[in-house]
Scaffold this motif. Structure first.
Motif, PDB file in Angstrom:
ATOM      1  N   UNK A 120       0.664  -0.788   0.103  1.00  0.00           N
ATOM      2  CA  UNK A 120       0.494  -0.141  -0.145  1.00  0.00           C
ATOM      3  C   UNK A 120       0.406   1.131  -0.745  1.00  0.00           C
ATOM      4  N   UNK A 121       1.699   1.615   0.344  1.00  0.00           N
ATOM      5  CA  UNK A 121       2.953   2.062  -0.034  1.00  0.00           C
ATOM      6  C   UNK A 121       2.694   3.782  -1.187  1.00  0.00           C
ATOM      7  N   UNK A 122       3.122   4.219  -0.740  1.00  0.00           N
ATOM      8  CA  UNK A 122       2.813   5.380  -2.531  1.00  0.00           C
ATOM      9  C   UNK A 122       4.291   5.654  -2.947  1.00  0.00           C
ATOM     10  N   UNK A 123       4.118   5.500  -4.405  1.00  0.00           N
ATOM     11  CA  UNK A 123       5.652   5.490  -4.445  1.00  0.00           C
ATOM     12  C   UNK A 123       6.244   6.615  -4.966  1.00  0.00           C
ATOM     13  N   UNK A 124       5.261   7.905  -4.675  1.00  0.00           N
ATOM     14  CA  UNK A 124       5.904   9.000  -4.613  1.00  0.00           C
ATOM     15  C   UNK A 124       6.173   9.157  -3.259  1.00  0.00           C
ATOM     16  N   UNK A 125       5.699   8.716  -2.145  1.00  0.00           N
ATOM     17  CA  UNK A 125       6.606   9.403  -0.502  1.00  0.00           C
ATOM     18  C   UNK A 125       5.150   9.568   0.248  1.00  0.00           C
ATOM     19  N   UNK A 126       3.829   9.702  -0.127  1.00  0.00           N
ATOM     20  CA  UNK A 126       3.010  10.343   0.687  1.00  0.00           C
ATOM     21  C   UNK A 126       2.306   8.791   1.262  1.00  0.00           C
ATOM     22  N   UNK A 127       1.329   9.542   2.042  1.00  0.00           N
ATOM     23  CA  UNK A 127       0.590   7.969   2.908  1.00  0.00           C
ATOM     24  C   UNK A 127       0.720   6.720   2.995  1.00  0.00           C
TER      25      UNK A 127
END
Length: 616
Positions: A404-411
């Motif tokens: 569920x991680x965001x490739x762009x580093x968000x939540x």
């Protein structure tokens, strides 16, 4: 032959005459009213043994804790005559197993698997292996069922009675008790003491049982609540629903749980917590928020019934008895609920121990029979502790598929995980293949019929074949049952036809607190030999005779012995001994049968067993 329990109870009447009422207050004192203690008391009372069972509490289980009831445990209930009653309190088999892995009950699914043998690819295995289906019986229903029947059959039950300690000698056990209502201490003199006093067993500690493993290696929060969730689950019925959501992704499992206690309005919500950070926040507001997240309904108004936390243990006892004191259940094997093995193993500990106590108390067996309890059941405890803990670890491959991680580093978000799973790309293809493979691994938890039914016993109460070799399993021994009549295995289920024309299982014509000699129409020498032994605890089943017809040839396919050979089945349904080749002479059959019984029972059989009884 009519199978019943009262046939073996005559010795109980002789017991009081032989010893006097003052010698012992009870034959067996059982401490604890959980599945192990209550099954022990029920079986002993059924067999006509004077039994007293105590609990320090004022009543029985107040939370639904254990629930999965596997086929072997239901076979025990069947043998004790309460299977039909148990079904009244159970979620039936066909409602147990459309197990869900989802983002929430209301949200997008990730996967499903057919569990507990309910799938098309496994259902035949489960139907073939046993006359009993699996059931889901919460502990709040199981314990009253067992205790009620134990009391109705003569067991004395004392609540609000605390165990304080014991001393044992060569003839019995003196137990100190406290009546918590009156605050009075008193003693009870028993022949034997059974410690079914739970995971913090005082009795196991007192007799010095060596417990190996470790405790509290992970923590789980549980919340019991009521809410009508039928619109989410009635069309895909299951007891367990796994929620793959960032709100409940901590720990080995890394998923939330919604367990249906009573479909579909009584539930348990569960999730892991960091034990290093202390106890989790279980305030009313936090609990409501978490349940709404797991269900996927922000307006849900659940009725909270209680909260609790529990810790993952991984411990088992290397031995389970000392002298006249025996332990079982959670006192000797401590593990998480994964794989649903806990109460089932407790019930089977009890069923193994109870008939041995009964036979020694009645004078049918020597004390050596009781020494077989530990070598038969301790390895099972070790096995199920390892399996339950491994089942927790086996969630990792599936959990790792839902990133569920965001490739762009968000939540992290559910949407990111779903996008990866649904991607029409080579990466998406690979990920979906990994999901399928991860589900296959989870069969070792959710369709592990072999774990439940392939247990083999090795002890002096089992006489191995003279030419015995190590058993080779033809399929995965955890997933698939391998029926066999090898000594130490449970008698295979096969449908016979009774005198009334109805089908009757081989499990129904054996057990019931009695030994059974099973042979075929050609085995008349065995039938006559059993008569000549004049043992009031030994029955003979001749397959092919009226009452035991084998028109399907189902028994012929699995018996693994010549029609003029024989099997000796113990009261718990396990094969004690077999003679695979034909015997035509009664004298030879009697000599072989006598030798086998003397080995199993750890005693010499007198020429007239009914007139010579030595009480333990």
């Amino acid at each position: 032959m009519t199978q019943n329990f009262t046939d073996i109870n005559g010795a109980a009447d002789r017991l009081d005459d032989a010893t006097g009422d003052g010698a012992y207050d009870t034959d067996v004192l059982v401490v604890g009213t959980g599945p192990m203690g209550a099954t022990t008391a029920l079986a002993l009372a059924t067999y006509g043994v004077r039994t007293t069972m105590i609990s320090q509490w004022s009543w029985l289980a107040n939370t639904p804790r254990a629930h999965i009831t596997n086929q072997r445990a239901v076979e025990v209930l069947r043998d004790l005559g309460i299977e039909d009653e148990a079904k009244k309190y159970a979620v039936p088999w066909d409602q147990m197993g459309d197990t869900l892995f989802t983002t929430s009950l209301a949200g997008p699914e990730i996967a499903r698997m057919r569990a507990w043998g309910t799938g098309d690819d496994r259902q035949g295995d489960y139907v073939t292996a046993s006359p009993c289906t699996m059931l889901d019986i919460p502990q709040t229903q199981m314990e009253p069922l067992l205790v009620k029947n134990a009391a109705e059959r003569g067991a004395k039950v004392a609540f609000s009675t605390k165990y304080l300690g014991h001393t044992q000698d060569d003839h019995g056990v003196t137990v100190r008790l406290l009546n918590r209502a009156s605050n009075q201490e008193y003693t009870v003199r028993a022949r034997y003491l059974v410690g079914a006093d739970g995971a913090k067993s005082q009795i196991a500690e007192e007799i010095g049982l060596e417990i190996v493993g470790h405790t509290a290696r992970a923590g789980t929060a549980y919340v019991r609540f009521r809410a009508d969730l039928s619109s989410y689950v009635a069309h895909r019925p299951s007891i367990l629903h796994w929620i793959m959501n960032p709100a409940a992704n901590f720990g080995e499992i890394g998923m939330g749980l919604l367990r249906a206690v009573n479909p579909w309005d009584e539930w348990i919500a569960g999730w892991g917590f960091d034990i290093e950070a202390g106890e989790p926040d279980l305030t009313h507001e936090r609990v409501i928020e978490q349940i709404r997240t797991l269900v996927g309904d922000p307006d849900l108004e659940p009725e909270i019934e209680g909260t609790s936390i529990w810790y993952v243990n991984q411990q088992h006892a290397l031995t389970m008895a000392k002298g006249r004191v025996f332990c079982g259940g959670d006192a000797t094997h401590r593990h998480p609920p994964s794989s649903g093995l806990g109460s089932n193993t407790c019930i089977q500990d009890a069923f193994n121990l109870a008939w041995k106590l009964a036979y020694v108390v009645k004078g049918h067996a020597g004390h050596g029979l009781l020494e077989t309890y530990s070598p038969e059941r301790a390895p099972v405890g070790a096995q199920i502790v390892a399996r339950a803990n491994q089942s927790r670890l086996d969630y990792a491959p599936l959990r790792e598929c839902f990133d569920t991680s965001d490739p762009n580093g968000s939540e992290p978000s559910i949407e990111h995980g779903l996008a990866r799973l649904k991607a029409a790309t080579p990466e998406g293809v690979e990920l979906r293949a990994r999901v399928a493979k991860a589900l296959e691994l989870k069969n070792h938890e959710f369709n592990a019929q072999g774990v439940e039914l392939n247990q083999r016993y090795t002890s002096s109460a089992v006489v191995p074949d003279a030419d015995a070799t190590v058993e080779t399993f033809q399929r995965d021994a955890e997933l698939h049952v391998q029926p066999t009549t090898r000594p130490g295995a449970k008698i295979p289920h096969a449908w016979l036809v009774g005198a009334d024309g109805h089908r009757i299982s081989t499990l129904d014509v054996t057990g019931r607190g009695r030994f059974t000699l099973v042979t075929g129409l050609a085995g008349q020498a065995w039938k006559e030999a059993a008569k000549q032994l004049k043992l009031d605890f030994l029955d003979t089943v001749v397959t092919g005779e009226t009452g035991y017809e084998d028109p399907y040839a189902a028994w012929a396919k699995v018996r693994e012995v010549h029609e003029a050979g024989a099997l000796l089945i113990r009261p718990d349904g396990y094969v004690a001994w077999r003679h695979s080749t034909p015997v035509w002479q009664t004298a030879q059959a009697e000599e072989l049968l006598r030798s086998a019984l003397q080995t199993v029972l750890s005693t010499e059989l007198p020429s007239d067993h009914n007139l010579q009884v030595t009480f333990a």
